[in-house]
Design a protein around this motif. Structure first.
Motif, PDB file in Angstrom:
ATOM      1  N   SER A  90       0.843  -1.183   0.000  1.00 51.07           N
ATOM      2  CA  SER A  90       0.000   0.000   0.000  1.00 51.07           C
ATOM      3  C   SER A  90       0.886   1.242   0.000  1.00 51.07           C
ATOM      4  O   SER A  90       1.686   1.438   0.921  1.00 51.07           O
ATOM      5  CB  SER A  90      -0.918  -0.006   1.230  1.00 51.07           C
ATOM      6  N   GLN A  91       0.748   2.058  -1.030  1.00 52.98           N
ATOM      7  CA  GLN A  91       1.536   3.269  -1.211  1.00 52.98           C
ATOM      8  C   GLN A  91       3.026   2.966  -1.410  1.00 52.98           C
ATOM      9  O   GLN A  91       3.886   3.789  -1.084  1.00 52.98           O
ATOM     10  CB  GLN A  91       1.353   4.216  -0.017  1.00 52.98           C
ATOM     11  N   VAL A  92       3.328   1.794  -1.930  1.00 52.20           N
ATOM     12  CA  VAL A  92       4.695   1.418  -2.263  1.00 52.20           C
ATOM     13  C   VAL A  92       4.725   1.074  -3.753  1.00 52.20           C
ATOM     14  O   VAL A  92       3.993   0.189  -4.201  1.00 52.20           O
ATOM     15  CB  VAL A  92       5.180   0.206  -1.444  1.00 52.20           C
ATOM     16  N   VAL A  93       5.542   1.785  -4.513  1.00 48.10           N
ATOM     17  CA  VAL A  93       5.565   1.643  -5.964  1.00 48.10           C
ATOM     18  C   VAL A  93       6.815   0.881  -6.391  1.00 48.10           C
ATOM     19  O   VAL A  93       7.938   1.313  -6.140  1.00 48.10           O
ATOM     20  CB  VAL A  93       5.520   3.023  -6.655  1.00 48.10           C
ATOM     21  N   ILE A  94       6.602  -0.265  -7.031  1.00 52.97           N
ATOM     22  CA  ILE A  94       7.703  -1.103  -7.513  1.00 52.97           C
ATOM     23  C   ILE A  94       7.557  -1.256  -9.018  1.00 52.97           C
ATOM     24  O   ILE A  94       6.463  -1.554  -9.511  1.00 52.97           O
ATOM     25  CB  ILE A  94       7.667  -2.493  -6.855  1.00 52.97           C
ATOM     26  N   PRO A  95       8.623  -1.068  -9.788  1.00 57.37           N
ATOM     27  CA  PRO A  95       8.517  -1.226 -11.248  1.00 57.37           C
ATOM     28  C   PRO A  95       8.061  -2.626 -11.633  1.00 57.37           C
ATOM     29  O   PRO A  95       8.424  -3.614 -10.987  1.00 57.37           O
ATOM     30  CB  PRO A  95       9.955  -0.965 -11.729  1.00 57.37           C
ATOM     31  N   TRP A  96       7.276  -2.711 -12.687  1.00 62.78           N
ATOM     32  CA  TRP A  96       6.790  -4.007 -13.150  1.00 62.78           C
ATOM     33  C   TRP A  96       7.912  -4.916 -13.637  1.00 62.78           C
ATOM     34  O   TRP A  96       7.717  -6.128 -13.768  1.00 62.78           O
ATOM     35  CB  TRP A  96       5.764  -3.799 -14.262  1.00 62.78           C
ATOM     36  N   THR A  97       9.074  -4.364 -13.905  1.00 66.90           N
ATOM     37  CA  THR A  97      10.208  -5.172 -14.328  1.00 66.90           C
ATOM     38  C   THR A  97      10.949  -5.814 -13.168  1.00 66.90           C
ATOM     39  O   THR A  97      11.871  -6.604 -13.374  1.00 66.90           O
ATOM     40  CB  THR A  97      11.210  -4.306 -15.124  1.00 66.90           C
ATOM     41  N   ASN A  98      10.550  -5.487 -11.929  1.00 68.76           N
ATOM     42  CA  ASN A  98      11.223  -6.047 -10.761  1.00 68.76           C
ATOM     43  C   ASN A  98      11.024  -7.559 -10.702  1.00 68.76           C
ATOM     44  O   ASN A  98       9.938  -8.058 -10.988  1.00 68.76           O
ATOM     45  CB  ASN A  98      10.679  -5.398  -9.490  1.00 68.76           C
ATOM     46  N   PRO A  99      12.059  -8.312 -10.305  1.00 66.71           N
ATOM     47  CA  PRO A  99      11.937  -9.780 -10.256  1.00 66.71           C
ATOM     48  C   PRO A  99      10.913 -10.294  -9.268  1.00 66.71           C
ATOM     49  O   PRO A  99      10.535 -11.469  -9.331  1.00 66.71           O
ATOM     50  CB  PRO A  99      13.354 -10.236  -9.873  1.00 66.71           C
ATOM     51  N   ILE A 100      10.434  -9.451  -8.344  1.00 66.19           N
ATOM     52  CA  ILE A 100       9.391  -9.887  -7.417  1.00 66.19           C
ATOM     53  C   ILE A 100       8.150 -10.343  -8.176  1.00 66.19           C
ATOM     54  O   ILE A 100       7.393 -11.211  -7.724  1.00 66.19           O
ATOM     55  CB  ILE A 100       9.023  -8.742  -6.435  1.00 66.19           C
ATOM     56  N   PHE A 101       7.945  -9.806  -9.382  1.00 66.86           N
ATOM     57  CA  PHE A 101       6.766 -10.143 -10.168  1.00 66.86           C
ATOM     58  C   PHE A 101       6.979 -11.356 -11.076  1.00 66.86           C
ATOM     59  O   PHE A 101       6.155 -11.623 -11.951  1.00 66.86           O
ATOM     60  CB  PHE A 101       6.315  -8.931 -10.988  1.00 66.86           C
ATOM     61  N   SER A 102       8.070 -12.055 -10.861  1.00 61.97           N
ATOM     62  CA  SER A 102       8.264 -13.319 -11.575  1.00 61.97           C
ATOM     63  C   SER A 102       8.252 -14.486 -10.604  1.00 61.97           C
ATOM     64  O   SER A 102       8.589 -15.605 -10.962  1.00 61.97           O
ATOM     65  CB  SER A 102       9.595 -13.299 -12.348  1.00 61.97           C
TER      66      SER A 102
END
Length: 232
Positions: A90-102
């Motif tokens: 919440s209110q933390v912006v992470i780029p979609w290219t970050n490995p967390i999204f894999s």
């Protein structure tokens, strides 16, 4: 063998000393759940003090709630905990290219009320967003995106650019954004008839994309055989 810890921390700018902080972060190697609440004056401590949580070997559930303005997190400070399954930001912006999204997430909840161009620039473009969704699609069961979908081309253009993404196990989908953003994403995904959907879009941004959105909504409504969706 020690059981994984569940840690809940509210971080203020003052009142927590260095040794106290170190005593918490020293336990991250055996932390299974972490819920972190940040005040507006303590946000700068997130990348420095909690950097090692992002590769915590036992972490399965991570919730970060920040008040006030958004926190931009850039690579590589946000890594990929190998066992992470539930991520709430919440209110933390992470780029979609970050490995967390894999990673093998089953639940992804992203919220921000900052709809400025700077925030969406930090997130990345629509193509990067769709690539992240494709990577997450095989395992996601709950997906909630509030003001987190990037600006996009028209749905017709998206249909030519982006292959349809199938979410075989998704059971709960919540999308809150402008009509064109919601429509562009929803028009390029395939869901199970068991998926429950909630959409909240802002018609003040215009009605572009409303027709294909309602058409796709109706398609899934009739596939399911009973009302599993709601819009407002």
């Amino acid at each position: 063998k020690q059981a994984p810890l569940s840690i809940k921390v509210t971080l203020f700018s003052e009142g927590m000393t260095g040794p106290e902080m170190e005593s918490i972060t020293a336990q991250f190697a055996r932390t299974g759940e972490l819920e972190l609440t940040l005040t507006d004056t303590s946000k700068e401590k997130l990348p420095q003090s909690f950097a090692n949580i992002y590769t915590a070997p036992l972490l399965r559930r991570l919730l970060v709630n920040a008040s006030g303005s958004t926190i931009p997190i850039v690579q590589p400070s946000f890594g990929t905990p190998p066992l992470l399954r539930i991520l709430h930001l919440s209110q933390v912006v992470i780029p979609w290219t970050n490995p967390i999204f894999s990673s093998q997430l089953t639940t992804l909840v992203l919220f921000t009320d900052d709809t400025s161009d700077a925030t969406f620039t930090r997130l990345g473009d629509f193509d990067q967003f769709m690539r992240a969704m494709k990577a997450l699609a095989p395992t996601l069961e709950t997906l909630q995106l509030s003001c987190s979908i990037p600006d996009s081309p028209t749905p017709a253009t998206v249909a030519r650019m982006v292959p349809e993404i199938t979410f075989p196990h998704l059971r709960h989908l919540t999308l809150e954004s402008s009509t064109p953003r919601v429509s562009a994403f929803f028009s390029r995904i395939a869901l199970s008839p068991e998926t429950r959907c909630f959409m909240n879009f802002n018609l003040e941004s215009g009605v572009d994309g409303l027709a294909p959105l309602t058409a796709k909504f109706g398609e899934y409504f009739f596939q399911s055989g009973h009302p599993l969706m709601s819009m407002r």
